[in-house]
Design a protein around this motif. Structure first.
Motif, mmCIF file in Angstrom:
data_model
loop_
_atom_site.group_PDB
_atom_site.id
_atom_site.type_symbol
_atom_site.label_atom_id
_atom_site.label_comp_id
_atom_site.label_asym_id
_atom_site.label_seq_id
_atom_site.Cartn_x
_atom_site.Cartn_y
_atom_site.Cartn_z
ATOM 1 N N ASN A 178 0.831 -1.208 0.000
ATOM 2 C CA ASN A 178 0.000 0.000 0.000
ATOM 3 C C ASN A 178 0.865 1.257 0.000
ATOM 4 O O ASN A 178 0.594 2.216 -0.722
ATOM 5 C CB ASN A 178 -0.941 -0.004 1.213
ATOM 6 C CG ASN A 178 -2.030 -1.079 1.105
ATOM 7 O OD1 ASN A 178 -2.303 -1.587 0.021
ATOM 8 N ND2 ASN A 178 -2.646 -1.427 2.228
ATOM 9 N N PHE A 183 -1.308 -2.097 -6.002
ATOM 10 C CA PHE A 183 -2.623 -2.609 -5.590
ATOM 11 C C PHE A 183 -2.394 -3.903 -4.804
ATOM 12 O O PHE A 183 -1.884 -4.891 -5.347
ATOM 13 C CB PHE A 183 -3.475 -2.866 -6.836
ATOM 14 C CG PHE A 183 -4.876 -3.335 -6.529
ATOM 15 C CD1 PHE A 183 -5.851 -2.433 -6.124
ATOM 16 C CD2 PHE A 183 -5.210 -4.682 -6.651
ATOM 17 C CE1 PHE A 183 -7.154 -2.866 -5.847
ATOM 18 C CE2 PHE A 183 -6.498 -5.121 -6.377
ATOM 19 C CZ PHE A 183 -7.467 -4.212 -5.979
ATOM 20 N N LYS A 197 -6.312 -4.536 -0.419
ATOM 21 C CA LYS A 197 -7.364 -3.979 -1.289
ATOM 22 C C LYS A 197 -8.241 -5.107 -1.854
ATOM 23 O O LYS A 197 -9.422 -4.929 -2.106
ATOM 24 C CB LYS A 197 -6.730 -3.178 -2.430
ATOM 25 C CG LYS A 197 -5.891 -1.989 -1.959
ATOM 26 C CD LYS A 197 -6.781 -0.830 -1.523
ATOM 27 C CE LYS A 197 -6.059 0.481 -1.354
ATOM 28 N NZ LYS A 197 -5.151 0.613 -0.246
ATOM 29 N N ARG A 218 -10.268 -0.196 -8.936
ATOM 30 C CA ARG A 218 -9.544 0.354 -7.789
ATOM 31 C C ARG A 218 -9.733 1.856 -7.616
ATOM 32 O O ARG A 218 -10.002 2.559 -8.544
ATOM 33 C CB ARG A 218 -8.040 0.040 -7.912
ATOM 34 C CG ARG A 218 -7.278 0.900 -8.910
ATOM 35 C CD ARG A 218 -5.969 0.279 -9.270
ATOM 36 N NE ARG A 218 -5.230 1.102 -10.224
ATOM 37 C CZ ARG A 218 -5.478 1.160 -11.524
ATOM 38 N NH1 ARG A 218 -6.458 0.438 -12.027
ATOM 39 N NH2 ARG A 218 -4.764 1.935 -12.313
#
Ligand code: BG6
Ligand code: MG
Length: 218
Positions: A178, A183, A197, A218
């Motif tokens: 992160n 991602f 995520k 995302r």
């Protein structure tokens, strides 16, 4: 999605258990003490030296630098003995298919492991030629949870970290992904990896299409 930054222990192969077995043996041999299961998560993704610090801190023991270095080396020897029989059969379920599909879609693969044994393990698994790059953990300033190893792994394949997914089974590793701006895809339980995520319970549940869809949203 142009690059995939893979953790090794606990994502590509089930070697995470061997790390903790080797630490347990070391602590038993040196201090005749046991380590609780909870300590395993605190050493996952964490470098050899930092793991030993976590363990000695838990035990409330300080040792001179020379003994510290000798213990870290001894743990690695025990760990390498546990790896002796490692073969491609030890690649975790779902990983070969995921790797194949990523390569078919032109996604570059880079290893972002904290382990100094990364190249040795990939060799034993028959995956050395599959990866486009291996980031060298001895070359980065700070270990996971700092983003450095993931930034280095992205840079090694010439891809911006924003255009990468990172796959991890550890708390420190998801934090690192992160922080790197990639991602994060977590493999494990929401109790620990709630900050991923996208989260799947195990590697068999890693599917390229789902990762790509989550990436698009995302
Ligand atoms: C990580 C493991 O991949 O590598 C940690 O999750 C380990 O448990 C770290 O401490 C360093 O590994 P090595 O092989 O260099 O001792
Ligand atoms: Mg791991």
């Amino acid at each position: 999605m142009k690059g995939a930054l893979f953790d090794l222990d606990g994502v590509i192969a089930d070697t995470a258990v061997y790390h903790f077995q080797a630490w347990r043996k070391l602590v038993k041999d040196h201090f005749d003490r046991e380590l609780p299961d909870e300590l395993e998560e605190k050493t996952k993704g964490v470098s050899r030296v930092d793991s030993l610090k976590v363990i000695l801190n838990y035990l409330g023991i300080t040792v001179p630098q020379e003994q510290f270095d000798a213990m870290a080396a001894e743990k690695n020897e025990a760990y390498r003995r546990l790896l002796a029989g490692l073969t491609s059969a030890d690649i975790l379920p779902g990983i070969p298919e995921l790797i194949t599909q990523m390569k078919e879609h032109g996604v570059k693969l880079s290893l972002a492991s904290a382990s100094m044994n990364g190249p040795f393990i990939l060799e034993k698994l028959g995956l050395s030629d599959t990866f486009d790059a291996i980031a060298d953990p001895s070359k980065v300033a700070a270990g996971k949870p700092a983003p450095d190893i993931f930034l280095e792994a992205a840079s090694e394949i010439g891809v911006d970290s924003d255009d990468c997914v990172g796959l991890e089974d550890s708390v420190a590793g998801i934090t690192a992904i992160n922080a790197a701006g990639a991602f994060s895809v977590g493999v494990g339980s929401p109790n620990e990896l709630g900050h991923a995520k996208l989260l799947v319970p195990n590697t068999a549940a890693l599917h390229f299409d789902e990762i790509e869809q989550a990436w698009e949203r995302r």
